[in-house]
Design an enzyme around this catalytic site. Sequence first.
Site, PDB file in Angstrom:
ATOM      1  N   HIS A 262       1.603   1.527   0.097  1.00 13.20           N
ATOM      2  CA  HIS A 262       0.408   2.359  -0.110  1.00 13.20           C
ATOM      3  C   HIS A 262      -0.084   2.930   1.215  1.00 13.20           C
ATOM      4  O   HIS A 262      -0.100   2.251   2.231  1.00 13.20           O
ATOM      5  CB  HIS A 262      -0.712   1.583  -0.796  1.00 13.20           C
ATOM      6  CG  HIS A 262      -1.094   0.304  -0.107  1.00 13.20           C
ATOM      7  ND1 HIS A 262      -0.374  -0.856  -0.237  1.00 13.20           N
ATOM      8  CD2 HIS A 262      -2.120   0.002   0.727  1.00 13.20           C
ATOM      9  CE1 HIS A 262      -0.923  -1.817   0.474  1.00 13.20           C
ATOM     10  NE2 HIS A 262      -1.988  -1.327   1.083  1.00 13.20           N
TER      11      HIS A 262
ATOM     12  N   HIS B 246      -3.390   4.537   3.084  1.00 15.25           N
ATOM     13  CA  HIS B 246      -4.852   4.579   3.014  1.00 15.25           C
ATOM     14  C   HIS B 246      -5.320   5.939   3.530  1.00 15.25           C
ATOM     15  O   HIS B 246      -4.914   6.361   4.621  1.00 15.25           O
ATOM     16  CB  HIS B 246      -5.471   3.533   3.954  1.00 15.25           C
ATOM     17  CG  HIS B 246      -5.189   2.108   3.588  1.00 15.25           C
ATOM     18  ND1 HIS B 246      -6.122   1.310   2.965  1.00 15.25           N
ATOM     19  CD2 HIS B 246      -4.099   1.323   3.774  1.00 15.25           C
ATOM     20  CE1 HIS B 246      -5.623   0.091   2.796  1.00 15.25           C
ATOM     21  NE2 HIS B 246      -4.390   0.065   3.285  1.00 15.25           N
TER      22      HIS B 246
HETATM   23  P1  5GP Z   1      -3.468  -3.512   2.691  1.00 17.23           P
HETATM   24  O1  5GP Z   1      -4.229  -4.483   3.540  1.00 17.23           O
HETATM   25  O2  5GP Z   1      -2.385  -4.194   1.892  1.00 17.23           O
HETATM   26  O3  5GP Z   1      -2.963  -2.328   3.475  1.00 17.23           O
HETATM   27  O4  5GP Z   1      -4.517  -2.883   1.725  1.00 17.23           O
HETATM   28  C1  5GP Z   1      -4.704  -3.292   0.403  1.00 17.23           C
HETATM   29  C2  5GP Z   1      -5.937  -2.570  -0.086  1.00 17.23           C
HETATM   30  O5  5GP Z   1      -5.995  -2.725  -1.485  1.00 17.23           O
HETATM   31  C3  5GP Z   1      -7.235  -3.117   0.492  1.00 17.23           C
HETATM   32  O6  5GP Z   1      -7.907  -2.099   1.210  1.00 17.23           O
HETATM   33  C4  5GP Z   1      -8.016  -3.596  -0.731  1.00 17.23           C
HETATM   34  O7  5GP Z   1      -9.393  -3.304  -0.652  1.00 17.23           O
HETATM   35  C5  5GP Z   1      -7.336  -2.843  -1.858  1.00 17.23           C
HETATM   36  N1  5GP Z   1      -7.351  -3.552  -3.126  1.00 17.23           N
HETATM   37  C6  5GP Z   1      -7.089  -4.879  -3.329  1.00 17.23           C
HETATM   38  N2  5GP Z   1      -7.155  -5.173  -4.647  1.00 17.23           N
HETATM   39  C7  5GP Z   1      -7.477  -4.013  -5.269  1.00 17.23           C
HETATM   40  C8  5GP Z   1      -7.693  -3.688  -6.661  1.00 17.23           C
HETATM   41  O8  5GP Z   1      -7.600  -4.512  -7.557  1.00 17.23           O
HETATM   42  N3  5GP Z   1      -8.001  -2.383  -6.936  1.00 17.23           N
HETATM   43  C9  5GP Z   1      -8.115  -1.444  -5.953  1.00 17.23           C
HETATM   44  N4  5GP Z   1      -8.430  -0.202  -6.339  1.00 17.23           N
HETATM   45  N5  5GP Z   1      -7.903  -1.716  -4.650  1.00 17.23           N
HETATM   46  C10 5GP Z   1      -7.597  -2.985  -4.313  1.00 17.23           C
END
Ligand code: 5GP
Length: 143
Positions: free
Chosen positions: A101, A103
């Site tokens: 993903h 951001h």
């Molecule tokens: P990472 O740290 O893996 O780059 O980011 C994961 C992102 O997913 C985080 O910013 C977190 O807030 C988001 N996230 C985690 N669980 C959920 C969810 O159930 N729904 C949504 N829309 N975002 C989520």
Amino acid sequence: MTDSNCLFCKIISGGIPSYKVYEDEQTYVFLDIGPVSKGHYLVVPKNHAVDLQSGTADDACYCLRTVHKTASVVMDALGATGYNLGLNHGVDAGQEVFHTHFHIMPRYAGELRGFTKLSPADHELAEVQQLIEAKMKEAGLWN
Ligand code: 5GP
Ligand code: ZN
């Protein structure tokens, strides 16, 4: 290609609800529920891959095409004047969800550009989603 244990695969399939921002054949886009800025959203490939390097180059390109398509519309919808683009690759980089993903974090004139998570209420996320959906419709990008 989906993984039945993957949170983002469940979001893509509709098994878990999300605040949808955009969707096309290859990508799904939704608001981050732990945003660092108003309108922080995530672009994910519909094909499951745990991270960018494990996925295909095509899926990486589709995601960036979607960033390019959506970012101006989202900025316009929310009055943002810029955005940060980020990707956490691997645990040591802070990756917490193991489905690729990107951001996109909209930024606003005069506001601090922090990466501290905000805690918006559901109705605030819903309002942001509605503003974006309306602009996406105007731009002919809603389906
Ligand atoms: P990472 O740290 O893996 O780059 O980011 C994961 C992102 O997913 C985080 O910013 C977190 O807030 C988001 N996230 C985690 N669980 C959920 C969810 O159930 N729904 C949504 N829309 N975002 C989520
Ligand atoms: Zn997945």
